[in-house]
Design a protein around this motif. Structure first.
Motif, PDB file in Angstrom:
ATOM      1  N   LEU A 126       0.752  -1.292   0.130  1.00 16.25           N
ATOM      2  CA  LEU A 126       0.046   0.071   0.070  1.00 16.25           C
ATOM      3  C   LEU A 126       0.763   1.255   0.175  1.00 16.25           C
ATOM      4  CD1 LEU A 126      -3.120   0.792   0.235  1.00 16.25           C
ATOM      5  CD2 LEU A 126      -2.701   1.275   2.600  1.00 16.25           C
ATOM      6  N   ARG A 127       0.585   2.105  -0.945  1.00 10.79           N
ATOM      7  CA  ARG A 127       1.229   3.460  -0.863  1.00 10.79           C
ATOM      8  C   ARG A 127       0.379   4.372  -0.665  1.00 10.79           C
ATOM      9  NH1 ARG A 127       2.553   1.613  -6.099  1.00 10.79           N
ATOM     10  NH2 ARG A 127       1.551   3.575  -7.259  1.00 10.79           N
ATOM     11  N   GLY A 128       1.091   5.620   0.008  1.00  7.76           N
ATOM     12  CA  GLY A 128       0.283   6.607   0.289  1.00  7.76           C
ATOM     13  C   GLY A 128      -0.067   6.640   2.098  1.00  7.76           C
ATOM     14  N   GLY A 129       0.001   5.473   2.514  1.00  7.09           N
ATOM     15  CA  GLY A 129      -0.351   5.377   3.891  1.00  7.09           C
ATOM     16  C   GLY A 129      -1.736   5.575   4.101  1.00  7.09           C
ATOM     17  N   GLY A 130      -2.494   5.197   3.120  1.00  8.30           N
ATOM     18  CA  GLY A 130      -4.062   4.969   2.996  1.00  8.30           C
ATOM     19  C   GLY A 130      -5.151   4.616   1.808  1.00  8.30           C
ATOM     20  N   VAL A 131      -6.111   5.010   1.901  1.00 10.86           N
ATOM     21  CA  VAL A 131      -7.050   4.842   0.954  1.00 10.86           C
ATOM     22  C   VAL A 131      -7.845   6.313   0.476  1.00 10.86           C
ATOM     23  CG1 VAL A 131      -9.117   3.839   0.352  1.00 10.86           C
ATOM     24  CG2 VAL A 131      -7.309   2.241   1.471  1.00 10.86           C
ATOM     25  N   VAL A 132      -8.040   6.228  -0.808  1.00  7.45           N
ATOM     26  CA  VAL A 132      -8.759   7.592  -1.374  1.00  7.45           C
ATOM     27  C   VAL A 132     -10.293   7.076  -1.449  1.00  7.45           C
ATOM     28  CG1 VAL A 132      -9.106   9.504  -2.962  1.00  7.45           C
ATOM     29  CG2 VAL A 132      -6.692   8.556  -2.068  1.00  7.45           C
ATOM     30  N   ALA A 133     -11.329   7.664  -1.185  1.00  4.61           N
ATOM     31  CA  ALA A 133     -12.653   7.452  -1.230  1.00  4.61           C
ATOM     32  C   ALA A 133     -13.444   8.821  -1.558  1.00  4.61           C
ATOM     33  CB  ALA A 133     -13.264   6.629  -0.353  1.00  4.61           C
ATOM     34  N   THR A 134     -14.727   8.996  -1.727  1.00  2.00           N
ATOM     35  CA  THR A 134     -15.516  10.059  -1.924  1.00  2.00           C
ATOM     36  C   THR A 134     -16.228  10.443  -0.572  1.00  2.00           C
ATOM     37  OG1 THR A 134     -17.537   9.216  -2.540  1.00  2.00           O
ATOM     38  CG2 THR A 134     -15.896   9.472  -4.211  1.00  2.00           C
ATOM     39  N   VAL A 135     -16.882  11.589  -0.626  1.00  5.47           N
ATOM     40  CA  VAL A 135     -17.486  11.929   0.728  1.00  5.47           C
ATOM     41  C   VAL A 135     -18.640  10.905   0.901  1.00  5.47           C
ATOM     42  CG1 VAL A 135     -16.768  14.322   0.246  1.00  5.47           C
ATOM     43  CG2 VAL A 135     -18.834  13.486  -0.897  1.00  5.47           C
ATOM     44  N   MET A 136     -19.148  10.134  -0.048  1.00  5.51           N
ATOM     45  CA  MET A 136     -20.137   9.293   0.280  1.00  5.51           C
ATOM     46  C   MET A 136     -19.810   8.206   1.098  1.00  5.51           C
ATOM     47  SD  MET A 136     -22.625  11.207  -0.785  1.00  5.51           S
ATOM     48  CE  MET A 136     -23.954   9.834  -0.620  1.00  5.51           C
ATOM     49  N   SER A 137     -18.596   7.800   0.967  1.00  6.37           N
ATOM     50  CA  SER A 137     -18.021   6.466   1.643  1.00  6.37           C
ATOM     51  C   SER A 137     -18.465   6.570   3.249  1.00  6.37           C
ATOM     52  CB  SER A 137     -16.617   6.345   1.621  1.00  6.37           C
ATOM     53  OG  SER A 137     -16.507   5.675   0.383  1.00  6.37           O
ATOM     54  N   ASN A 138     -19.002   5.601   3.955  1.00 12.96           N
ATOM     55  CA  ASN A 138     -19.376   5.405   5.277  1.00 12.96           C
ATOM     56  C   ASN A 138     -18.364   5.831   6.044  1.00 12.96           C
ATOM     57  OD1 ASN A 138     -20.280   3.660   7.894  1.00 12.96           O
ATOM     58  ND2 ASN A 138     -22.063   4.212   6.408  1.00 12.96           N
ATOM     59  N   LEU A 139     -18.844   6.281   7.268  1.00 16.97           N
ATOM     60  CA  LEU A 139     -17.780   6.546   8.407  1.00 16.97           C
ATOM     61  C   LEU A 139     -17.396   5.507   9.010  1.00 16.97           C
ATOM     62  CD1 LEU A 139     -16.970   8.849  10.263  1.00 16.97           C
ATOM     63  CD2 LEU A 139     -19.201   8.516  11.648  1.00 16.97           C
ATOM     64  N   GLY A 140     -17.915   4.242   8.981  1.00 15.22           N
ATOM     65  CA  GLY A 140     -17.242   3.279   9.521  1.00 15.22           C
ATOM     66  C   GLY A 140     -16.141   2.820   8.741  1.00 15.22           C
ATOM     67  N   LEU A 141     -16.109   2.945   7.502  1.00 10.29           N
ATOM     68  CA  LEU A 141     -14.724   2.791   6.704  1.00 10.29           C
ATOM     69  C   LEU A 141     -13.685   3.669   7.468  1.00 10.29           C
ATOM     70  CD1 LEU A 141     -13.185   1.484   4.454  1.00 10.29           C
ATOM     71  CD2 LEU A 141     -14.056   3.332   3.055  1.00 10.29           C
ATOM     72  N   GLU A 142     -13.911   4.854   7.692  1.00 10.49           N
ATOM     73  CA  GLU A 142     -12.903   5.535   8.003  1.00 10.49           C
ATOM     74  C   GLU A 142     -12.376   5.407   9.372  1.00 10.49           C
ATOM     75  OE1 GLU A 142     -12.658  10.411   8.949  1.00 10.49           O
ATOM     76  OE2 GLU A 142     -14.163   9.851   7.979  1.00 10.49           O
TER      77      GLU A 142
END
Length: 447
Positions: free
Chosen positions: A277-293
């Motif tokens: 994994l590069r960047g230390g994380g994942v990119v998603a949109t504002v619609m992704s669930n808070l549970g993912l965050e």
């Protein structure tokens, strides 16, 4: 300059109505071709399509447009959007075109454009093509410089090879029974073949396109048929693609739906453990669930949010050096293997993890409990309801109420006159009350 034709994902509309006509497609070919006639080499464009009836008409019109300005055309027939992006780059073409309206019904169609690097065009390129469309009067090639058109027959094999190469050589899918729903769309041949060649037992549905049935009660937006087949056949997992196969929704062995957020959680955390994994994380949109965050945060990973649209996800990924991104709706962008969303490649990453862990999909693919989330749309006749002071005040009050306990996302649709109101938080009753309160004020103002 205001966009007239290009939306968040190319040009799209109802065929033979408005601007989605053969005449418009020819004009797009002329404008895009003229824009990419750079340098003295022989210029080339790769054109693919999905399986909708109007694809024949749009394809021929685009060929006429491109060849009329002196660009050669390579036709690959029905192929996934990511395959067109791949072939554009591998064939050193100047431009790639995908004729598709993605998950829309057969009556719609669209035109997606890719640059020579296989990535979707920048806003600047799209605006310049729009300017050429508005200007009209294209500079036609001299008689001896008109382009040629050629159809290649091995495009499917090239894409299948590339898809399989996204997995390490030692990973095999032997012993897995997979239901694959291709939405009667662009991947109806390549996706089942790729999974079968890697050793899986494949049960394919949505693989008999007739020009009118694309996305019709099948595919990633209509998974009921796949859910039934997975349970009835005792399959280990179900894979559903959309009409152009750039998005993915999964169903576990119990028939439960696994959306893009859970898929991103799986791939992101798996790749982090593998050191990929590069960047230390994942990119998603504002619609992704808070549970993912929250889940990613517990893994020491960041969730970077963007506006809705896979092009914005990809832009943030390229800018920040990330290699995993996507949308809750199922667009998965894995830049180690593709320059755009690729449902088949993403599915293979899920299947590889299923093989490595030896766990049932119901256990492997439910990594977090989504917090209650509610989205409602409010249609309006005109103006800008979000600029109204009453609307702004009710939104501000809702943000204060949810602070520390949830999120609020209010945005106008990019494709229709509606305001989308989304809230999420730990208290489902509170979330519903907040959404209803905002929708009521927006509706009153928009009346």
């Amino acid at each position: 300059m205001t966009r007239k034709f290009f939306g968040t994902d190319g040009i799209r509309g109802r065929t033979n109505q408005g601007f989605m006509t053969a005449a418009m497609a020819m004009a797009v070919g002329q404008a895009a071709g003229a824009h990419f006639l750079r340098g003295t080499h022989k210029h080339r464009v790769v054109i693919g399509k999905d399986t909708r009836l109007s694809g024949y008409m749009m394809e021929n019109a685009l060929v006429a447009g491109f060849t009329s300005v002196g660009m050669d055309v390579v036709l690959v027939g029905p192929m996934p959007t990511p395959a067109v992006a791949l072939l554009t780059r591998s064939m050193r073409a100047d431009l790639g075109v995908m004729i598709s309206a993605s998950h829309n019904p057969f009556q719609d169609n669209g035109i997606k454009l890719f640059g020579p690097d296989g990535f979707k065009l920048s806003d600047e390129d799209e605006m310049q093509i729009e300017a050429l469309l508005e200007q009209g009067n294209p500079q036609l090639a001299a008689s001896e410089a008109i382009g040629r058109a050629r159809r290649i027959e091995d495009a499917r094999g090239r894409y299948i090879h590339a898809v399989k190469a996204s997995l390490p050589d030692q990973v095999r899918l032997d012993g897995l029974k997979i239901v694959v729903d291709c939405a009667h769309g662009a991947a109806y041949q390549v996706a089942p073949s790729a999974f079968w060649e890697l050793g899986a037992e494949v049960i394919a549905i949505g693989v008999t396109p007739n020009g009118l049935n694309i996305n019709d009660r099948v595919g990633s937006t209509h998974v009921e048929a796949m859910q039934e087949r997975v349970v009835a056949s005792g399959a280990d997992i179900g894979i559903a693609l959309d009409g152009d196969a750039d998005r993915l929704i999964v169903v576990d062995e119990k028939g439960s739906i696994v959306d893009g957020d859970q898929i991103m959680a799986l791939i992101g955390s798996s790749w982090a453990r593998q050191g990929r994994l590069r960047g230390g994380g994942v990119v998603a949109t504002v619609m992704s669930n808070l549970g993912l965050e929250r889940y990613l945060g517990g893994q020491g990973l960041e969730l970077v949010r963007t506006k809705v649209g896979d092009r914005y996800v990809l832009g943030a990924m390229r800018a920040g050096g990330y290699n995993v991104g996507g949308e809750q709706s199922g667009h998965m962008i894995l830049t180690d293997h593709a320059t755009t969303g690729d449902g088949t490649v993403a599915a293979l990453q899920v299947l590889a993890e299923l093989v490595r862990e030896g766990k049932p999909a119901s256990e492997l693919l439910h990594l977090f409990d989504p917090v209650p989330q509610l989205l409602k749309n409010v249609r309006f006749g005109g103006g800008k309801p979000l600029d109204n002071s009453r609307v702004q005040q009710v939104i501000a009050d809702a943000e204060d109420e949810l602070r520390g306990k949830g999120r609020l996302v209010i945005r106008p649709s990019g494709t229709e006159p509606v305001i989308r109101v989304m809230a999420e938080g730990d208290d489902a009753t509170q979330v519903e009350a907040v959404v209803d309160r905002i929708c009521a004020v927006v509706a009153e103002v928009a009346a």
